[in-house]
Design an enzyme around this catalytic site. Sequence first.
Site, short mmCIF file in Angstrom:
data_model
loop_
_atom_site.label_atom_id
_atom_site.label_comp_id
_atom_site.label_asym_id
_atom_site.label_seq_id
_atom_site.Cartn_x
_atom_site.Cartn_y
_atom_site.Cartn_z
N GLY A 1 -7.55 9.30 -0.64
CA GLY A 1 -7.98 10.25 0.37
C GLY A 1 -8.07 11.69 -0.09
O GLY A 1 -8.14 12.60 0.73
N HIS B 1 0.86 -1.19 0.00
CA HIS B 1 0.00 0.00 0.00
C HIS B 1 0.90 1.24 0.00
O HIS B 1 1.95 1.23 0.66
CB HIS B 1 -0.92 -0.01 1.22
CG HIS B 1 -2.01 1.02 1.10
ND1 HIS B 1 -1.78 2.36 1.32
CD2 HIS B 1 -3.32 0.92 0.77
CE1 HIS B 1 -2.90 3.02 1.11
NE2 HIS B 1 -3.86 2.18 0.77
N GLU C 1 -4.17 1.65 -7.34
CA GLU C 1 -4.54 2.82 -6.54
C GLU C 1 -3.59 3.97 -6.88
O GLU C 1 -2.46 4.01 -6.38
CB GLU C 1 -4.39 2.52 -5.05
CG GLU C 1 -5.32 1.46 -4.52
CD GLU C 1 -5.53 1.63 -3.01
OE1 GLU C 1 -6.68 1.81 -2.61
OE2 GLU C 1 -4.55 1.60 -2.25
#
Length: 246
Positions: free
Chosen positions: A171, A93, A165
Amino acid sequence: MKKFVIGNFKMNTTPLQFSSYLDEFLPRIKECKTNIIFCIPATHFHVAKSRFDATNIKFGAQNISCEESGAFTGEISSSMVKECGADYTLIGHSETRRRFKETLESLNQKIIRALAVNLKVILCIGETKYERSTRKTKLSLKRQLDSALKGLYENELKNIIIAYEPIWSIGTGKTPNVKEIETTVADIRAIISDSFTQRSADKINILYGGSINESNFAQFVKIKGINGLLVGGACLNPKSFANICR
Ligand code: 13P
């Protein structure tokens, strides 16, 4: 084909709060056929294990160590995670890559450790804003994929899900448009095809993640080549997340 919806809780909720969350979430997805996976802090595993027992929901870690065992204070190994009932782990991530200064070699090692104990891997890849604006997205994703999947056998790819991503989308409320995602997903499959085979490139599951919410998720699920979603912030609301899963 069944779609995946993965909720990445990041460092949110306590185990008790997670249990209360499930009180609201579980009744809402009773008839839901989606593959639902929660990536939660390891402190929540016992809650997930007992509450998901009678469901098809799976859970996973958000990271694992690249080491097997030993003097690595603060780390959690793949076998620890597996023994607690997790079926998946996120790897790479962008938040763990940055915060823990993960190297490309260590991510490859983590994948090998995960697969060795039958943990499935959700491999996160994505480009920076700068890489996208300078048309280096494919190059960047190729570097991340080639290094992460180095040394893997083709038949191990069935235990890998790729989560695309874009870092600039996480975000931020910003997302690529449908066309951009479609092109990038095709690029990812082309990279896999070059390193392995067209067959494995066609079969591998690829998810989109980044600023998904209840009002924009539908357009992403419909994108050609997308097999599901990796949801951050919006998975923390049990009602919204259940709606997305349904
Ligand atoms: P947001 O959905 O909050 O943008 O986070 C995406 C993410 O990082 C999921 O892993």
